[in-house]
Design a protein around this motif. Sequence first.
Motif, short mmCIF file in Angstrom:
data_model
loop_
_atom_site.label_atom_id
_atom_site.label_comp_id
_atom_site.label_asym_id
_atom_site.label_seq_id
_atom_site.Cartn_x
_atom_site.Cartn_y
_atom_site.Cartn_z
N ALA A 46 0.87 -1.34 0.06
CA ALA A 46 -0.24 -0.21 -0.09
C ALA A 46 0.82 1.14 -0.13
CB ALA A 46 -0.67 0.15 1.06
N GLU A 47 2.02 1.18 0.69
CA GLU A 47 3.02 2.29 0.89
C GLU A 47 3.62 2.59 -0.63
OE1 GLU A 47 6.48 1.59 3.28
OE2 GLU A 47 5.84 3.20 4.51
N GLN A 48 3.73 1.44 -1.32
CA GLN A 48 4.42 1.76 -2.57
C GLN A 48 3.41 2.26 -3.69
OE1 GLN A 48 5.95 -2.49 -3.40
NE2 GLN A 48 7.81 -1.94 -2.27
N VAL A 49 2.19 1.90 -3.43
CA VAL A 49 1.15 2.40 -4.31
C VAL A 49 0.99 3.93 -4.26
CG1 VAL A 49 -1.32 2.28 -4.99
CG2 VAL A 49 -0.10 0.30 -4.48
N ASP A 50 0.83 4.21 -2.95
CA ASP A 50 0.76 5.53 -2.74
C ASP A 50 1.89 6.56 -3.00
OD1 ASP A 50 -1.63 5.20 -1.41
OD2 ASP A 50 -0.89 5.18 0.71
N ARG A 51 3.05 5.97 -2.80
CA ARG A 51 4.46 6.46 -3.43
C ARG A 51 4.24 6.62 -5.05
NH1 ARG A 51 7.87 9.97 -2.65
NH2 ARG A 51 10.09 9.54 -3.47
N ILE A 52 4.14 5.52 -5.59
CA ILE A 52 3.89 5.57 -6.81
C ILE A 52 3.00 6.33 -7.58
CG2 ILE A 52 3.22 4.21 -8.97
CD1 ILE A 52 4.66 1.68 -7.53
N THR A 53 1.73 6.58 -6.94
CA THR A 53 0.87 7.56 -7.50
C THR A 53 1.27 9.01 -7.37
OG1 THR A 53 -0.92 6.08 -6.54
CG2 THR A 53 -1.62 8.39 -7.01
N HIS A 54 1.79 9.29 -6.06
CA HIS A 54 2.35 10.61 -5.93
C HIS A 54 3.48 11.13 -6.80
CE1 HIS A 54 3.52 14.19 -3.55
NE2 HIS A 54 4.92 13.66 -3.51
N LEU A 55 4.35 10.12 -7.15
CA LEU A 55 5.48 10.19 -8.19
C LEU A 55 5.02 10.43 -9.61
CD1 LEU A 55 8.22 7.68 -6.86
CD2 LEU A 55 8.41 10.14 -7.03
N ALA A 56 4.01 9.48 -9.79
CA ALA A 56 3.55 9.44 -11.04
C ALA A 56 2.80 11.13 -11.54
CB ALA A 56 2.23 8.69 -11.43
N LEU A 57 2.02 11.74 -10.31
CA LEU A 57 1.48 12.88 -10.74
C LEU A 57 2.49 14.03 -10.75
CD1 LEU A 57 -1.57 12.52 -8.03
CD2 LEU A 57 -1.78 12.78 -10.63
N GLN A 58 3.73 13.89 -10.00
CA GLN A 58 4.88 14.79 -10.01
C GLN A 58 5.53 14.74 -11.42
OE1 GLN A 58 7.10 13.72 -6.64
NE2 GLN A 58 7.89 15.59 -6.93
N ILE A 59 5.76 13.51 -11.64
CA ILE A 59 6.21 13.23 -13.12
C ILE A 59 5.37 14.01 -14.33
CG2 ILE A 59 6.97 11.38 -15.07
CD1 ILE A 59 8.03 9.91 -12.38
N ASN A 60 4.08 13.73 -14.06
CA ASN A 60 3.29 14.20 -14.86
C ASN A 60 3.12 16.00 -15.23
OD1 ASN A 60 0.84 14.22 -17.01
ND2 ASN A 60 -0.36 14.92 -15.38
N GLU A 61 3.34 16.42 -14.06
CA GLU A 61 3.42 17.81 -13.98
C GLU A 61 4.51 18.37 -14.72
OE1 GLU A 61 1.08 20.02 -13.16
OE2 GLU A 61 -0.15 18.22 -12.84
N PHE A 62 5.77 17.74 -14.37
CA PHE A 62 6.96 18.19 -14.98
C PHE A 62 6.96 17.98 -16.49
CE2 PHE A 62 10.95 16.50 -17.14
CZ PHE A 62 11.54 17.85 -17.12
#
Length: 246
Positions: free
Chosen positions: A145-161
């Motif tokens: 669950a921790e990895q899923v949350d982290r990946i979601t956060h990173l994916a959104l950050q990567i999207n913004e960039f």
Amino acid sequence: MSVSTKLYEGKAKIIYPTDDPEIFLAVFKDDATAFNAQKRGSIQGKGAINCSISSQLFQLLETRGIKTHFVDNPAPNQMRIKAVKILPLEVVVRNIAAGSLCQQTGLALGTVLKQPLVEFYYKNDRLGDPLLTRDRLLVMELATAEQVDRITHLALQINEFLKEFFQQCSITLVDFKLEFGLDSKQQLLLADEISPDTCRLWDISTQEDADRRILDKDRFRLDLGNVENAYQEVWKRVLKVVEAKE
Ligand code: TMP
Ligand code: ASP
């Protein structure tokens, strides 16, 4: 290097071991597949272009604090990468409705989503990479669950960039797919590639023409022609923006 030493051969890349157990060599191929390899072909120069675009984007993401598997480029179609164990997940981020989202929901092609959509697919060719729910993913123990949350956060950050970067290239970032891996210290790294194979990229200046605007692998998937030109055009624009930043 002999072919027999390869660690893994995927549809678009071959992974070789190196003398350093912490480093692998990824060789990007010109081979192209679509629809779970039911359609096969080749896009001349794709290996070098995808490797070069991915390398530039990984390095820029690193400057924004996103940890990636990128090490360096021994050749235009080769990337030395940190040895990671890839999580069997395809993480798709969508800004505009296209592809399977339209097919599965009926949303009209080109619908601008009110907020980016992050989706997880099971990376499993035999099952045809099915869409997962969070609960399915957890039950299957594909990630914590921790990895899923982290990946979601990173994916959104990567999207913004990436959205902003491609905007500077006069390209709309419609959607894209990411993969993540764990290194020997269980650290989560962005892996695989970010390229016209794994993104939908629409030319802003030809936005009104649904086919002509496409600068990504959909040209191959949908037999639209001018595939090589589209890949070269993306690389040309990426390089121009990268050089302007230096
Ligand atoms: P989709 O609309 O077909 O689900 O694709 C979403 C995004 O993921 C699109 O940018 C293309 C990319 N993608 C891959 O990188 N690999 C794949 O196998 C598929 C199906 C899509
Ligand atoms: N990964 C797909 C395949 O299995 C290709 C794609 O549609 O991007 O052939």
